[in-house]
Design an enzyme around this catalytic site. Structure first.
Site, PDB file in Angstrom:
ATOM      1  N   PHE A  57      -4.611  -5.394 -10.758  1.00 56.56           N
ATOM      2  CA  PHE A  57      -3.677  -4.525 -11.476  1.00 56.56           C
ATOM      3  C   PHE A  57      -2.238  -4.889 -11.104  1.00 56.56           C
ATOM      4  CE2 PHE A  57      -1.181  -0.533 -11.697  1.00 56.56           C
ATOM      5  CZ  PHE A  57      -1.134  -0.453 -13.080  1.00 56.56           C
TER       6      PHE A  57
ATOM      7  N   LYS B 298       1.479  -6.748  -0.714  1.00 55.11           N
ATOM      8  CA  LYS B 298       1.510  -5.391  -0.172  1.00 55.11           C
ATOM      9  C   LYS B 298       0.926  -5.311   1.241  1.00 55.11           C
ATOM     10  CE  LYS B 298       0.755  -0.628  -1.500  1.00 55.11           C
ATOM     11  NZ  LYS B 298       0.393   0.311  -2.571  1.00 55.11           N
TER      12      LYS B 298
END
Ligand SMILES: Cc1ncc(C[n+]2csc(CCOP(=O)(O)OP(=O)(O)O)c2C)c(N)n1
Ligand SMILES: [Mg+2]
Lengths: 157, 570
Positions: free
Chosen positions: B114, B164
């Site tokens: 995503f 991340k």
């Protein structure tokens, strides 16, 4: 037109090949061959780029702008040893087998695998000698051929 | 302190503080969220844009106004792809930019996760360099390297992509090492031999022209340039990116050459016997067809980027180096010489009288952009920063505004990016809260990034916006008039026009409007009085006006179209 050979010393960082290839295609430079591999220096790779461009100044300058490109040298064809590797698979049958193997070995190729209906040769050498082998074996039916790209080194210090 | 573990995100923020970054522009999202948490406690000012393209142009405006690094931060995927326009814009105009983007977690990379985009691949040709960080320990070092690359040599944008999980990884702060990049050592000091050769040519020249551009501004070499030109009496032309590098109004300044340059500037190059090109790149908007460009001139070309030299025109004297050092070297080497350029300067001044930039503002007729600009300049500060969009209005500003200082003219020169003006003005005002920042925009351009008005209001950034409303993509209309038989395919903006005044008010700004000649002064006076919030002036102008002079793309600079009648020459 005559060929020019660029020897490009690069940092061995992820994406460096993509950066070089992207610069070459972005600027519309035509190239004949590009080969890349490690060098004797830790963390450094060498790319050999062969082109028929009349002027290589712009290619050199644009590639030099890449942060990971350390040094570019145009090799002097008079003092350069060039080599390329080739793998070639050709059809054979009972009638042609001997002649194919003989022709290949006279050209300097080594047979690495021979089956009943095919033979695989390996050859290392100047590109024009590899071209000769290819032409010689073409009439017998080349099934597959791969060449590794040309690498080159200057003979003098 | 060395025992203390920090997250990658904390390292990002601490590195920015370490680099004395005071202001950044951005918009958060999933992958970059860890970095926004420590930012909450940081003294760094974060300006929240409404679109990442806006944040990128804001960082550019900040950098172009100050000459220092602009920083923008965005999330992965769409955040990063929205940055591609400002990155490319910064690459074309050599603006020092650092973009930090979040990326999906390392183990998800390549899986079409995503909001995953291949940011490093997508921005490879839009940046000077880019990085994907694979270990949080590298963060301080790489961010410092990125700043070094962005701000030295020929400046440009550098992007650092951080997954991340790396932002969440806990490591120790490792003090950054001295930067040593084996493949990046820009040449700053020119070769003295080349400087000597250049000086010898200059001494012999009868019709020299200093053709200078953005490189002077990046190098902060305007004072040296002034000395070189005035001491040895060499006329100067300034490219679109070089406006302000040499003061308009000086008797040696002939302003902008090229496609919409003034006749004298363009023609001076054609008649010159020596082009002294410094910090320019022989852009096609200057040269037209390079085959016909400056055919009588020898060329000295100095640039910090060796790839610019000989790319378009092979110079007699190539000089690689920083403009400031090059010019200082030339001044030293020319010391005591007396150039015989009086006749040449007289010839150019006569030409300027014979072929002035002109416009007619009728008392009751529709407003003309050049008139409005001249009125505005009379009322605004000497050091006001003018930020333009792209199109007719941009060319008129460059022609009619008097630029006397570097870094007071911000525009998108190389890429020609509509939508640049408003956000770039916000960036400039963030750097200089007390200066007049004038976003002079077209109605088409304004509609591309007008949501950033909210950013300006929210952040108390009192920029002054003038929207030149000609109801058209005016420059497109002009080309359609000249080259497409008045077939105005998709260039009209009038079917539904926003109420610009109401739009401004709805976004927390003051909205004003001017329609007639008698409005101009009083509306601008009112605009310039408002300093506690952004203000927008809708200026309704003549839709039929065209920008002249003009040299059509690919034409010869020997054939300058001076006005509508002259179009018959084509
Ligand atoms: C992003 C982008 N899309 C398209 C263009 C092509 N273009 C150049 S000028 C122009 C019209 C600009 O219109 P406006 O802002 O109203 O300025 P004007 O020419 O009317 O002064 C267009 C569409 C561009 N430069 N940038
Ligand atoms: Mg318009």
């Amino acid at each position: 037109m005559s060929e020019r050979i660029l020897s490009v010393l690069v940092e061995d960082k992820p994406g460096v090949l993509a950066r070089v290839a992207s610069t070459i295609s972005r600027r519309g430079f035509n190239i004949n061959s590009l080969a890349v591999g490690p060098t004797n220096i830790q963390g450094r790779s060498k790319m050999t780029i062969v082109t028929e461009l009349e002027s290589v100044e712009q290619v050199k300058k644009q590639l030099n702008k890449l942060i990971n490109v350390i040094k570019i040298v145009e090799l002097d064809p008079e003092n350069t040893i060039e080599s390329e590797v080739l793998l070639l698979k050709v059809s054979i049958n009972k009638d042609t087998q001997t002649s194919v193997i003989e022709k290949a070995s006279l050209s300097g190729a080594k047979s690495v695998d021979v089956g009943s209906d095919y033979a695989v040769f390996e050859m290392t050498g100047a590109s024009k000698d590899l071209d000769k082998l290819e032409n010689l074996l073409k009439p017998f039916g080349i099934i597959e051929m791969i060449r590794g790209g040309r690498i080159a080194i200057q003979t003098k210090l | 302190m060395s025992e203390e573990k920090l997250s990658g995100a904390e390292l990002v923020v601490r590195s920015l503080e370490y680099m004395n970054i005071s202001t950044i522009f951005g918009l958060p999202g999933g992958a970059i969220l860890p970095a926004y948490d420590p930012l909450y406690d940081s003294p760094i000012r974060h300006i929240l844009a409404r679109h990442e393209q806006g944040s990128g142009h804001m960082a550019e405006g900040y950098a172009q106004a100050t000459g220092e690094l602009g920083v923008v931060i965005a999330t992965s995927g769409p955040g990063a792809t929205n940055l591609i326009t400002p990155l490319t814009n910064a690459l074309m105009d050599s603006t020092p930019l650092l973009a930090i983007t979040g990326q999906v977690a390392s183990e998800a990379i390549g899986n079409d996760a995503f909001q995953e985009a291949y940011t490093v691949g997508l921005t490879m040709a839009a940046t000077k360099h880019n990085y994907l960080i694979t270990n949080a320990e590298e963060i301080p070092q790489i961010l410092l390297e990125a700043r070094h690359i962005a701000t030295t040599g020929r400046p440009g944008p550098v992007l650092v992509d951080i997954p991340k999980d790396i932002l969440n990884q806990k490591v120790e702060w490792i003090e950054p090492k001295l930067i040593d990049l084996p493949g990046y050592k820009p040449t700053l000091e020119p070769n003295p031999k080349m400087i000597n050769q250049a000086a010898d040519l200059i001494k012999k020249a009868e019709k020299p022209i200093l053709y200078v551009g953005g490189g002077i501004i990046h190098s902060k070499a305007n004072e040296e340039l002034f000395e070189l030109a005035t001491k040895f009496q060499i006329p100067v032309v300034t490219t679109l990116m070089g406006r302000g590098a040499f003061p308009d109004g000086n008797e040696l300044c002939f302003e902008m050459p090229g496609m919409h340059g003034n006749y004298t500037a363009t023609t001076s190059i054609q008649k010159s016997d020596l082009l002294i090109a410094i910090g320019v790149r022989f852009d096609d908007r200057v040269t037209a067809n390079p085959k016909f460009f400056a055919q009588n001139a020898k060329v000295i070309h100095a640039d910090i980027d060796p790839a610019e030299i000989g790319k378009i025109r092979e110079p007699e004297v190539p000089i690689v180096g920083d403009a400031k050092s090059v010019i200082t070297g030339l001044i030293e080497r020319l010391e005591g010489s007396d150039l015989k350029t009086t006749d040449w300067i007289n010839e150019l001044n006569q030409m300027k009288k014979d072929y002035p930039l002109s416009y007619i503002q009728e008392e009751k007729g529709p407003l003309k952009v050049p008139f409005v600009l001249e009125e505005l300049q009379k009322l605004s500060d000497e050091d006001a920063i003018v930020v333009s969009g792209v199109g007719q209005h941009q060319m008129w500003i460059s022609q009619h505004w008097n630029f006397t200082q570097p870094n007071t003219w911000l525009n998108s020169g190389g890429l020609g990016t509509m939508g640049y003006s408003l956000p770039a003005a916000i960036g400039a005002q963030a750097a200089y809260p007390d200066r007049q920042i004038l976003a002079l925009d077209g109605d088409g351009c304004f509609q591309m990034t007008c949501q950033e008005l909210i950013t300006a209001s929210t952040e108390n950034i009192p920029i002054k916006i003038v929207v030149f409303n000609n109801g058209n993509h005016g420059m497109v209309r002009q080309w359609q008039k000249i080259f497409y038989k008045n077939r105005f395919s998709a260039s009209e903006l009038t079917h539904h026009t926003p109420d610009y005044v109401a739009l401004a008010e709805s976004m927390g700004a003051t909205g004003l409007r001017m329609i007639e000649k008698s409005d101009v002064k009083k509306v601008f006076e009112k605009m310039l009085e408002i300093n506690d919030k952004p203000v927008l002036v809708e200026c309704i102008v003549d839709p039929e006006d065209m920008v002249f002079p003009m040299v059509p793309a690919g034409g010869s600079n020997d054939v300058v179209i001076l006005n509508e009648d002259d179009l018959k020459k084509l």
